[in-house]
Design a protein around this motif. Sequence first.
Motif, PDB file in Angstrom:
ATOM      1  N   LYS A  97       0.838  -1.202   0.000  1.00 61.10           N
ATOM      2  CA  LYS A  97       0.000   0.000   0.000  1.00 61.10           C
ATOM      3  C   LYS A  97       0.873   1.252   0.000  1.00 61.10           C
ATOM      4  N   ASP A  98       1.950   1.217   0.780  1.00 54.45           N
ATOM      5  CA  ASP A  98       2.855   2.368   0.840  1.00 54.45           C
ATOM      6  C   ASP A  98       3.521   2.629  -0.509  1.00 54.45           C
ATOM      7  N   LEU A  99       3.877   1.563  -1.202  1.00 52.74           N
ATOM      8  CA  LEU A  99       4.498   1.705  -2.517  1.00 52.74           C
ATOM      9  C   LEU A  99       3.532   2.374  -3.496  1.00 52.74           C
ATOM     10  N   ILE A 100       2.295   1.930  -3.513  1.00 52.80           N
ATOM     11  CA  ILE A 100       1.291   2.514  -4.414  1.00 52.80           C
ATOM     12  C   ILE A 100       1.069   3.982  -4.086  1.00 52.80           C
ATOM     13  N   GLU A 101       0.938   4.293  -2.795  1.00 53.97           N
ATOM     14  CA  GLU A 101       0.744   5.694  -2.388  1.00 53.97           C
ATOM     15  C   GLU A 101       1.954   6.542  -2.743  1.00 53.97           C
ATOM     16  N   THR A 102       3.152   5.997  -2.595  1.00 52.05           N
ATOM     17  CA  THR A 102       4.378   6.734  -2.911  1.00 52.05           C
ATOM     18  C   THR A 102       4.466   7.052  -4.401  1.00 52.05           C
ATOM     19  N   ILE A 103       4.014   6.129  -5.234  1.00 54.58           N
ATOM     20  CA  ILE A 103       4.050   6.354  -6.681  1.00 54.58           C
ATOM     21  C   ILE A 103       2.992   7.360  -7.105  1.00 54.58           C
ATOM     22  N   VAL A 104       1.783   7.252  -6.560  1.00 55.40           N
ATOM     23  CA  VAL A 104       0.644   8.031  -7.043  1.00 55.40           C
ATOM     24  C   VAL A 104       0.613   9.446  -6.472  1.00 55.40           C
ATOM     25  N   THR A 105       1.004   9.633  -5.225  1.00 62.97           N
ATOM     26  CA  THR A 105       0.871  10.930  -4.556  1.00 62.97           C
ATOM     27  C   THR A 105       1.517  12.090  -5.323  1.00 62.97           C
ATOM     28  N   PRO A 106       2.732  11.962  -5.865  1.00 63.86           N
ATOM     29  CA  PRO A 106       3.305  13.102  -6.609  1.00 63.86           C
ATOM     30  C   PRO A 106       2.596  13.404  -7.933  1.00 63.86           C
ATOM     31  N   ALA A 136       2.137   1.473 -16.228  1.00 62.78           N
ATOM     32  CA  ALA A 136       3.446   1.574 -15.586  1.00 62.78           C
ATOM     33  C   ALA A 136       3.341   1.332 -14.078  1.00 62.78           C
ATOM     34  N   ILE A 137       2.312   1.888 -13.455  1.00 62.67           N
ATOM     35  CA  ILE A 137       2.107   1.669 -12.023  1.00 62.67           C
ATOM     36  C   ILE A 137       1.866   0.184 -11.755  1.00 62.67           C
ATOM     37  N   ARG A 138       1.024  -0.432 -12.571  1.00 59.33           N
ATOM     38  CA  ARG A 138       0.747  -1.868 -12.404  1.00 59.33           C
ATOM     39  C   ARG A 138       2.014  -2.702 -12.580  1.00 59.33           C
ATOM     40  N   THR A 139       2.853  -2.342 -13.541  1.00 55.82           N
ATOM     41  CA  THR A 139       4.091  -3.081 -13.774  1.00 55.82           C
ATOM     42  C   THR A 139       4.985  -3.043 -12.546  1.00 55.82           C
ATOM     43  N   VAL A 140       5.129  -1.875 -11.937  1.00 54.39           N
ATOM     44  CA  VAL A 140       5.965  -1.753 -10.738  1.00 54.39           C
ATOM     45  C   VAL A 140       5.371  -2.555  -9.587  1.00 54.39           C
ATOM     46  N   VAL A 141       4.063  -2.464  -9.401  1.00 53.96           N
ATOM     47  CA  VAL A 141       3.406  -3.175  -8.306  1.00 53.96           C
ATOM     48  C   VAL A 141       3.518  -4.685  -8.505  1.00 53.96           C
ATOM     49  N   TYR A 142       3.301  -5.161  -9.721  1.00 52.77           N
ATOM     50  CA  TYR A 142       3.400  -6.591  -9.990  1.00 52.77           C
ATOM     51  C   TYR A 142       4.828  -7.090  -9.766  1.00 52.77           C
ATOM     52  N   ALA A 143       5.809  -6.296 -10.172  1.00 55.57           N
ATOM     53  CA  ALA A 143       7.210  -6.687  -9.974  1.00 55.57           C
ATOM     54  C   ALA A 143       7.555  -6.734  -8.488  1.00 55.57           C
ATOM     55  N   ALA A 144       7.069  -5.776  -7.727  1.00 59.05           N
ATOM     56  CA  ALA A 144       7.339  -5.750  -6.287  1.00 59.05           C
ATOM     57  C   ALA A 144       6.646  -6.912  -5.580  1.00 59.05           C
ATOM     58  N   ILE A 151      -1.054 -10.533  -7.685  1.00 58.61           N
ATOM     59  CA  ILE A 151      -1.341  -9.164  -7.282  1.00 58.61           C
ATOM     60  C   ILE A 151      -2.125  -8.491  -8.396  1.00 58.61           C
ATOM     61  N   PHE A 152      -3.195  -7.781  -8.032  1.00 58.79           N
ATOM     62  CA  PHE A 152      -3.987  -7.019  -8.983  1.00 58.79           C
ATOM     63  C   PHE A 152      -4.137  -5.600  -8.449  1.00 58.79           C
ATOM     64  N   LEU A 153      -4.160  -4.632  -9.364  1.00 57.14           N
ATOM     65  CA  LEU A 153      -4.390  -3.235  -9.005  1.00 57.14           C
ATOM     66  C   LEU A 153      -5.535  -2.704  -9.831  1.00 57.14           C
ATOM     67  N   GLU A 154      -6.578  -2.247  -9.151  1.00 49.42           N
ATOM     68  CA  GLU A 154      -7.729  -1.662  -9.835  1.00 49.42           C
ATOM     69  C   GLU A 154      -7.845  -0.212  -9.438  1.00 49.42           C
ATOM     70  N   ILE A 155      -8.110   0.641 -10.425  1.00 51.00           N
ATOM     71  CA  ILE A 155      -8.309   2.064 -10.176  1.00 51.00           C
ATOM     72  C   ILE A 155      -9.807   2.315 -10.193  1.00 51.00           C
ATOM     73  N   VAL A 156     -10.340   2.766  -9.062  1.00 47.79           N
ATOM     74  CA  VAL A 156     -11.784   2.956  -8.923  1.00 47.79           C
ATOM     75  C   VAL A 156     -12.088   4.434  -8.695  1.00 47.79           C
ATOM     76  N   GLU A 157     -13.315   4.815  -9.003  1.00 42.90           N
ATOM     77  CA  GLU A 157     -13.741   6.207  -8.788  1.00 42.90           C
ATOM     78  C   GLU A 157     -14.177   6.420  -7.376  1.00 42.90           C
TER      79      GLU A 157
END
Length: 76
Positions: A2-11, A54-62, A70-76
């Motif tokens: 979760k921290d990795l995803i937040e670190t990538i997306v926040t900036p 690109a975000i999914r690629t990093v998350v899947y690799a980690a 691991i799956f990442l879904e972007i929801v509204e």
Amino acid sequence: MKDLIETIVTPLVEFPEDVRVSTSEEDNRITYFLSVHKSDMGKVIGKQGRVAKAIRTVVYAAGSSQQKKIFLEIVE
């Protein structure tokens, strides 16, 4: 993770306080749900989904060291 995803997306977003990551864990998979402010949705997805990919690629690799998919879904 979760921290990795937040670190990538926040900036990337205008409203970093609205970045939320929730988790759903099942037998052999972990799904992360990324939620951002409505006006930041385009920035996170990017042109033709390139930023999201690109975000999914990093998350899947980690997450490749785990025994679950691991799956990442972007929801509204």
